[in-house]
Design an enzyme around this catalytic site. Structure first.
Site, PDB file in Angstrom:
ATOM      1  N   LYS A  94      -5.766 -10.550  -6.107  1.00 14.63           N
ATOM      2  CA  LYS A  94      -6.872 -10.632  -5.390  1.00 14.63           C
ATOM      3  C   LYS A  94      -8.004  -9.487  -5.804  1.00 14.63           C
ATOM      4  CE  LYS A  94      -7.425  -8.743  -1.268  1.00 14.63           C
ATOM      5  NZ  LYS A  94      -7.530  -8.570   0.165  1.00 14.63           N
ATOM      6  N   LYS A 116       0.537  -1.218  -0.063  1.00  9.29           N
ATOM      7  CA  LYS A 116      -0.009  -0.064   0.042  1.00  9.29           C
ATOM      8  C   LYS A 116       0.772   1.068   0.113  1.00  9.29           C
ATOM      9  CE  LYS A 116      -4.342  -1.976   2.108  1.00  9.29           C
ATOM     10  NZ  LYS A 116      -4.942  -1.994   3.234  1.00  9.29           N
ATOM     11  N   LYS A 175     -11.463  -4.565  -2.902  1.00 12.11           N
ATOM     12  CA  LYS A 175     -12.570  -3.500  -3.088  1.00 12.11           C
ATOM     13  C   LYS A 175     -12.057  -2.070  -3.154  1.00 12.11           C
ATOM     14  CE  LYS A 175     -13.588  -3.229   2.032  1.00 12.11           C
ATOM     15  NZ  LYS A 175     -12.422  -4.317   2.445  1.00 12.11           N
TER      16      LYS A 175
END
Length: 347
Positions: free
Chosen positions: A197, A112, A200
């Site tokens: 993956k 991230k 969202k």
């Protein structure tokens, strides 16, 4: 009875991956077999650049979808993280036990942080320390098991390490939890990039099926899913990730085995068509119940209010005990703040 804790971050709309990988298990297994707590972990959504109004909307939507999926407030405790102060209170204590090195080794932090830098943004300190807050989420409730996908097991290991270290240094305060990964559909992959993956918060492209996608949208996304070279429908995650992802999604929706399903199909088109219809049928009752709950927002608010009260009552004794164990002086808090209320400075 064992205690289970898990949560969802309102960083994006909930996806098919969230449902098949976690939520369905919470509904079908955990709330029936454990003293289960499920949380919308909204504080975690603040670790990166965000729109405050969107976080509020997604927090409400996430809670509503969890109820629509089948969580029963009569069987489990559903609440919003920021409504229970003990999470933040305990997080600081655990920061005083964690080391800089072990939090910087967290894989999700590295990924991230790299994305934030690539976008030209700065990396917030909270992004580095949020695994410690996650540990506080877990440890505050004496959690025995944390049902998570394999991408979160490293964070549960950190919670285990911090609990054991605190107990050794300051006395027995925490249950040492363990991760319990789902069996099928544990990691649903992006339909356009089956090596990544279905997340969202990282993408808004056609590779993600959201729980509130209309049936025709679901069908279009699945039919356009990336497959692999060749024509044989073979279940091989390493060499055929696209087909394997479709087989795993279909298996998770139908309760079948992905390897067995691979022998049923002679073409990618037939596999995609059946997978799309299976996903539509799995999402149909969730979407119908979601519409009913949206028409009665007072019910959802009441569930979250009652859930926060129950969660607070469970967490406060553990957190207060940790404050005493680590050496903090009890304050003069009243019934709303416990023994360790906020001490106002003299003016």
């Amino acid at each position: 009875m064992k205690r289970v804790f898990s949560g969802v971050t309102p960083s994006g709309h909930l996806t098919l991956g969230n449902y098949l990988g976690a939520i369905r298990r919470w509904v079908e297994v955990d709330q029936h077999q454990a003293d289960a707590l499920f949380c919308v972990v909204d504080l975690h959504a603040l670790t990166v650049e965000h729109d405050p109004g969107r976080v509020r909307r997604l927090s409400r939507q996430g809670a509503t979808l969890l109820l629509a999926a089948g969580l029963d407030p009569g069987l489990c405790t559903l609440f919003v993280q920021s409504h229970v102060d003990e999470h933040a209170r305990l997080s600081y204590l655990l920061e005083c036990v964690a080391t800089d090195g072990e939090v910087r080794r967290m894989i999700q932090y590295k990924e991230k942080a790299a994305r934030e830098r690539a976008r030209g943004g700065s990396v917030r300190l909270s992004l580095l320390t949020y695994p410690v807050l996650m540990a506080a989420d877990i440890l505050a409730y004496g959690t025995d098991e944390v049902p998570v996908g394999d991408d979160q097991t490293q964070h549960v290991e950190l919670a285990r390490d911090l609990a054991a270290r605190f107990n050794q240094r300051y006395g027995q305060a925490f249950v040492v939890p363990r991760a319990t990964p789902p069996r099928v559909g544990a990691r649903v992959m992006n339909l356009q990039d089956p090596t990544s993956k279905m997340g969202k918060s990282d993408d808004v492209g056609p590779g993600i099926v959201y729980l509130l996608d209309e049936p025709d949208v679901v069908r279009k996304k699945v039919m356009r899913a990336v497959t692999d070279s060749g024509r044989a429908v073979v279940y091989d995650r390493a060499s055929r990730p696209g087909v394997a992802n479709l087989l795993e999604i279909l298996a998770a929706c139908t309760g079948e085995n992905p390897s067995a399903l691979s022998g049923v199909y002679e073409s990618y088109g037939a596999l995609k068509k059946d997978t799309a219809e299976a996903v539509v049928e799995v999402l149909r009752p969730v979407q119908e119940r979601h519409r009913e709950l949206c028409a009665d927002p007072g019910y959802v608010e009441g569930v979250l209010r009652d859930g926060a009260e129950r969660a607070r009552a469970m967490a406060r004794p553990t957190v207060d005990a940790a404050y005493r164990a680590i050496g903090l002086l009890p304050g003069g808090g009243g019934r709303d703040t416990g023994d360790f209320g906020v001490l106002s400075a003299a003016r």
